[in-house]
Every structure is written in structure tokens, then in C-alpha cells.
Design a protein around this motif. Structure first.
Motif, PDB file in Angstrom:
ATOM      1  N   UNK A 112       0.834  -1.204   0.000  1.00 23.89           N
ATOM      2  CA  UNK A 112       0.000   0.000   0.000  1.00 23.89           C
ATOM      3  C   UNK A 112       0.874   1.262   0.000  1.00 23.89           C
ATOM      4  N   UNK A 113       1.983   1.218   0.715  1.00 24.69           N
ATOM      5  CA  UNK A 113       2.900   2.355   0.745  1.00 24.69           C
ATOM      6  C   UNK A 113       3.468   2.596  -0.655  1.00 24.69           C
ATOM      7  N   UNK A 114       3.862   1.524  -1.321  1.00 22.75           N
ATOM      8  CA  UNK A 114       4.390   1.640  -2.684  1.00 22.75           C
ATOM      9  C   UNK A 114       3.352   2.178  -3.646  1.00 22.75           C
ATOM     10  N   UNK A 115       2.123   1.698  -3.507  1.00 22.11           N
ATOM     11  CA  UNK A 115       1.043   2.192  -4.370  1.00 22.11           C
ATOM     12  C   UNK A 115       0.794   3.673  -4.115  1.00 22.11           C
ATOM     13  N   UNK A 116       0.845   4.076  -2.861  1.00 19.75           N
ATOM     14  CA  UNK A 116       0.644   5.484  -2.519  1.00 19.75           C
ATOM     15  C   UNK A 116       1.727   6.361  -3.118  1.00 19.75           C
ATOM     16  N   UNK A 117       2.973   5.912  -3.041  1.00 19.12           N
ATOM     17  CA  UNK A 117       4.074   6.681  -3.619  1.00 19.12           C
ATOM     18  C   UNK A 117       3.919   6.785  -5.132  1.00 19.12           C
ATOM     19  N   UNK A 118       3.561   5.685  -5.767  1.00 19.29           N
ATOM     20  CA  UNK A 118       3.379   5.695  -7.218  1.00 19.29           C
ATOM     21  C   UNK A 118       2.268   6.650  -7.612  1.00 19.29           C
ATOM     22  N   UNK A 119       1.174   6.603  -6.897  1.00 13.93           N
ATOM     23  CA  UNK A 119       0.035   7.487  -7.191  1.00 13.93           C
ATOM     24  C   UNK A 119       0.418   8.944  -6.953  1.00 13.93           C
ATOM     25  N   UNK A 120       1.148   9.215  -5.888  1.00 13.22           N
ATOM     26  CA  UNK A 120       1.583  10.589  -5.594  1.00 13.22           C
ATOM     27  C   UNK A 120       2.491  11.109  -6.704  1.00 13.22           C
ATOM     28  N   UNK A 121       3.403  10.271  -7.183  1.00  9.80           N
ATOM     29  CA  UNK A 121       4.286  10.688  -8.270  1.00  9.80           C
ATOM     30  C   UNK A 121       3.499  10.956  -9.542  1.00  9.80           C
ATOM     31  N   UNK A 122       2.511  10.110  -9.827  1.00  8.10           N
ATOM     32  CA  UNK A 122       1.686  10.310 -11.022  1.00  8.10           C
ATOM     33  C   UNK A 122       0.904  11.619 -10.925  1.00  8.10           C
ATOM     34  N   UNK A 123       0.343  11.897  -9.753  1.00  8.45           N
ATOM     35  CA  UNK A 123      -0.405  13.146  -9.565  1.00  8.45           C
ATOM     36  C   UNK A 123       0.520  14.355  -9.658  1.00  8.45           C
ATOM     37  N   UNK A 124       1.713  14.238  -9.118  1.00  8.47           N
ATOM     38  CA  UNK A 124       2.676  15.336  -9.173  1.00  8.47           C
ATOM     39  C   UNK A 124       3.053  15.623 -10.625  1.00  8.47           C
ATOM     40  N   UNK A 125       3.291  14.580 -11.393  1.00  9.11           N
ATOM     41  CA  UNK A 125       3.636  14.744 -12.802  1.00  9.11           C
ATOM     42  C   UNK A 125       2.482  15.370 -13.570  1.00  9.11           C
ATOM     43  N   UNK A 126       1.261  14.893 -13.318  1.00  8.81           N
ATOM     44  CA  UNK A 126       0.086  15.441 -14.003  1.00  8.81           C
ATOM     45  C   UNK A 126      -0.106  16.913 -13.648  1.00  8.81           C
ATOM     46  N   UNK A 127       0.080  17.263 -12.384  1.00 14.32           N
ATOM     47  CA  UNK A 127      -0.071  18.659 -11.969  1.00 14.32           C
ATOM     48  C   UNK A 127       0.996  19.533 -12.613  1.00 14.32           C
ATOM     49  N   UNK A 128       2.213  19.036 -12.683  1.00 14.82           N
ATOM     50  CA  UNK A 128       3.301  19.780 -13.307  1.00 14.82           C
ATOM     51  C   UNK A 128       3.033  19.990 -14.794  1.00 14.82           C
ATOM     52  N   UNK A 129       2.554  18.950 -15.457  1.00 14.68           N
ATOM     53  CA  UNK A 129       2.220  19.066 -16.877  1.00 14.68           C
ATOM     54  C   UNK A 129       1.110  20.080 -17.097  1.00 14.68           C
ATOM     55  N   UNK A 130       0.090  20.049 -16.245  1.00 15.09           N
ATOM     56  CA  UNK A 130      -1.031  20.986 -16.371  1.00 15.09           C
ATOM     57  C   UNK A 130      -0.562  22.416 -16.127  1.00 15.09           C
ATOM     58  N   UNK A 131       0.299  22.604 -15.136  1.00 12.77           N
ATOM     59  CA  UNK A 131       0.823  23.943 -14.841  1.00 12.77           C
ATOM     60  C   UNK A 131       1.632  24.471 -16.021  1.00 12.77           C
ATOM     61  N   UNK A 132       2.427  23.610 -16.628  1.00 12.74           N
ATOM     62  CA  UNK A 132       3.210  24.012 -17.800  1.00 12.74           C
ATOM     63  C   UNK A 132       2.296  24.413 -18.950  1.00 12.74           C
TER      64      UNK A 132
END
Length: 121
Positions: free
Chosen positions: A48-68
Motif C-alpha cells: 500500500x505504501x508503494x502504491x501510494x508513492x506511485x500514485x503521488x508521483x503520477x499526480x505530481x507529474x500530471x499537476x506539473x504538466x497541467x501547470x506548464x
């Protein structure tokens, strides 16, 4: 008071001894199962910790892409507004050069109206 004599079950052990051995075996099995559950829970927590980290990284990347993307859209809008402003300025400048008397008249009219509005206050 009479006490019951321990009953023999044919193995040479009393029923109390058999019960004690049986309970001891049950407790040992229960302890082993609890240890297995602890290991399974630990593995599940890690997953679950690994899944949470993966999801957080995906959301961070998506937010960064949207901001760009929004930044690029904003820059394009500013450039477009700047170009339209420069075009309007050059058109106004050209109009003033072609009709200076009309420009002076418009400026005087705007000044007069501004004076009237400010005087009422």
C-alpha cells in the motif's frame, strides 16, 4: 466431597494430560498463525505504501504538466494582447497623423467631459 479420579483414555495418559497437550498444541498453532498474519500485514502495508508513492508521483507529474500547459497558454494570451495593443496604438497614431484637428477636438472633448464629471463631486 468426592473428587473424580482422572480417567484413562487407553494411552496411559489421563484426560487432563491429553487436554493440556491439546491446548498447548492449539496455542502453538495460534501463535504460528498470528506470526503469519503479522508478516502478511507487513507485506500489505509495504504494498500500500508503494502504491501510494506511485500514485503521488503520477499526480505530481500530471499537476506539473497541467501547470506548464497553463503557463504556455497564459504566455500566448499575453503575447496576443501585446500585439493587439501595439496594433491599436499604431492605428491611433496613424489616425492622429492623418487628422490632427479631429484628434485635438476629441482630446478637448474628453478633457471637458472629465472636468464636468470631476467638478460634480
Amino acid at each position: 466431597m468426592a473428587t473424580a479420579a482422572p480417567k484413562s483414555n487407553g494411552t496411559g495418559k489421563s484426560s487432563n494430560e491429553v487436554e493440556a497437550v491439546s491446548k498447548s498444541t492449539d496455542v502453538d498453532e495460534l501463535k504460528a498463525q498470528i506470526e503469519i498474519l503479522k508478516k502478511d500485514l507487513s507485506a500489505l502495508t509495504g504494498t500500500m505504501k508503494g502504491m501510494g508513492k506511485t500514485r503521488a508521483e503520477a499526480l505530481k507529474t500530471a499537476a506539473s504538466d497541467q501547470a506548464t500547459e497553463w503557463k504556455l497558454q497564459g504566455e500566448a494570451a499575453v503575447d496576443h494582447a501585446r500585439a493587439r495593443g501595439q496594433l491599436a496604438y499604431s492605428q491611433a497614431e496613424q489616425s492622429i497623423r492623418e487628422n490632427p484637428a479631429m484628434a485635438v477636438g476629441i482630446a478637448a472633448g474628453v478633457g471637458f467631459l472629465t472636468g464636468l464629471l470631476l467638478r460634480r463631486k
